[in-house]
Design a protein around this motif. Structure first.
Motif, PDB file in Angstrom:
ATOM      1  N   VAL A  73       0.856  -1.181   0.000  1.00  0.00           N
ATOM      2  CA  VAL A  73       0.000   0.000   0.000  1.00  0.00           C
ATOM      3  C   VAL A  73       0.895   1.235   0.000  1.00  0.00           C
ATOM      4  N   VAL A  74       0.692   2.101  -1.001  1.00  0.00           N
ATOM      5  CA  VAL A  74       1.492   3.313  -1.138  1.00  0.00           C
ATOM      6  C   VAL A  74       0.567   4.524  -1.029  1.00  0.00           C
ATOM      7  N   PRO A  75       0.751   5.377  -0.005  1.00  0.00           N
ATOM      8  CA  PRO A  75      -0.061   6.597   0.066  1.00  0.00           C
ATOM      9  C   PRO A  75       0.324   7.547  -1.072  1.00  0.00           C
ATOM     10  N   ILE A  76      -0.688   8.140  -1.716  1.00  0.00           N
ATOM     11  CA  ILE A  76      -0.452   9.048  -2.839  1.00  0.00           C
ATOM     12  C   ILE A  76      -1.330  10.292  -2.696  1.00  0.00           C
ATOM     13  N   THR A  77      -0.973  11.329  -3.439  1.00  0.00           N
ATOM     14  CA  THR A  77      -1.767  12.553  -3.506  1.00  0.00           C
ATOM     15  C   THR A  77      -2.170  12.755  -4.954  1.00  0.00           C
ATOM     16  N   PHE A  78      -3.457  12.976  -5.184  1.00  0.00           N
ATOM     17  CA  PHE A  78      -3.973  13.150  -6.535  1.00  0.00           C
ATOM     18  C   PHE A  78      -3.814  14.604  -6.978  1.00  0.00           C
ATOM     19  N   GLY A  79      -2.901  14.824  -7.930  1.00  0.00           N
ATOM     20  CA  GLY A  79      -2.709  16.166  -8.452  1.00  0.00           C
ATOM     21  C   GLY A  79      -3.986  16.746  -9.021  1.00  0.00           C
ATOM     22  N   PRO A 113      -4.985  25.736   0.816  1.00  0.00           N
ATOM     23  CA  PRO A 113      -5.185  24.300   1.073  1.00  0.00           C
ATOM     24  C   PRO A 113      -4.569  23.395   0.008  1.00  0.00           C
ATOM     25  N   ARG A 114      -4.450  23.863  -1.231  1.00  0.00           N
ATOM     26  CA  ARG A 114      -3.768  23.079  -2.271  1.00  0.00           C
ATOM     27  C   ARG A 114      -2.350  22.750  -1.837  1.00  0.00           C
ATOM     28  N   LEU A 115      -1.676  23.751  -1.304  1.00  0.00           N
ATOM     29  CA  LEU A 115      -0.283  23.565  -0.878  1.00  0.00           C
ATOM     30  C   LEU A 115      -0.207  22.617   0.313  1.00  0.00           C
ATOM     31  N   TYR A 116      -1.134  22.774   1.233  1.00  0.00           N
ATOM     32  CA  TYR A 116      -1.162  21.896   2.406  1.00  0.00           C
ATOM     33  C   TYR A 116      -1.379  20.447   1.986  1.00  0.00           C
ATOM     34  N   ARG A 129       1.319  17.236   2.682  1.00  0.00           N
ATOM     35  CA  ARG A 129       0.909  16.738   4.002  1.00  0.00           C
ATOM     36  C   ARG A 129       1.939  15.823   4.637  1.00  0.00           C
ATOM     37  N   ASN A 130       2.790  15.222   3.834  1.00  0.00           N
ATOM     38  CA  ASN A 130       3.824  14.355   4.403  1.00  0.00           C
ATOM     39  C   ASN A 130       4.882  15.144   5.168  1.00  0.00           C
ATOM     40  N   GLN A 131       4.938  16.463   4.949  1.00  0.00           N
ATOM     41  CA  GLN A 131       5.940  17.256   5.670  1.00  0.00           C
ATOM     42  C   GLN A 131       5.349  18.456   6.413  1.00  0.00           C
TER      43      GLN A 131
END
Length: 165
Positions: A97-103, A139-142, A146-148
C-alpha cells in the motif's frame, strides 16, 4: 539468504503527487504470473483497478500499469494497492500500500508541480498568493505537502514545498 519481496512498487513513491492515469511500476511475482493494482480515495472507494501480468510463480518480472481514474478524485489523498492472489482461495495476499496525492484533485487539469523553498516569514497563504494569485488557495499547498506539514500554520524556512500546477 534474504530474498526479494514478492511485490515491490518502485513508482510512485509514498506521498508522490500522481496524475491521471496513475502510473505504477515495480517488480513482482504472482500465482500464474497474475497480480493486480487498484487506486482508492481517502474514503476507501475504489477508483480504478487493473490486472498485472509479470514474472510467474517463483519468477520476478518488471511491471508497469496505468490506472485511469476518468474524473478528478473526490479526495486529494488516496492509496495505490498492488497485491497478489492466493492460489488456495483467491484471497488478496502480499499487498503493498502506497499513500499518494492526486494532483488532479488539487488542480484540474494537473500538469505537474513546481518547487518553492520557504523563506523566513512566509505562510501557505503568502505562497498561494505568489503562485496562484489567490491566498485562499493555500489548502492546495497543504494537501500537496501533508507528508511534511503537520500543521498548516507551521512551515519553516528551508522547507521545499511542491506547488501543484
Amino acid at each position: 539468504m534474504a530474498g526479494f519481496p514478492i511485490i515491490s512498487v518502485r513508482q510512485p513513491q509514498p506521498f508522490d503527487l500522481v496524475d491521471d492515469p496513475v502510473e505504477a511500476c515495480g517488480v513482482g511475482t504472482g500465482f500464474e504470473a497474475v497480480f493486480a493494482a487498484r487506486v482508492r480515495d481517502a474514503n476507501g472507494n475504489e477508483l480504478a483497478q487493473v490486472p498485472i501480468h509479470a514474472g510467474g510463480t517463483g519468477i520476478w518480472g518488471n511491471f508497469h500499469a496505468a490506472l485511469p481514474l476518468g474524473a478528478a478524485p473526490p479526495t486529494p489523498q488516496g492509496v495505490l494497492e498492488v497485491y497478489g492472489f492466493s492460489g488456495a482461495d483467491g484471497s488478496e495476499i502480499n499487498k503493498v500500500v502506497v499513500p499518494i496525492t492526486f494532483g488532479r484533485a488539487l488542480v484540474d487539469p494537473y500538469h505537474g508541480f513546481a518547487q518553492h523553498e520557504v523563506l523566513s516569514g512566509e505562510s501557505l497563504s503568502a505562497i498561494a498568493q505568489h503562485w496562484y494569485g489567490d491566498a485562499s488557495l493555500w489548502p492546495r499547498l497543504y494537501e500537496a505537502n501533508r507528508n511534511q506539514i503537520a500543521d498548516p500554520d507551521l512551515i519553516f524556512p528551508g522547507q521545499v514545498l511542491r506547488v501543484p500546477q
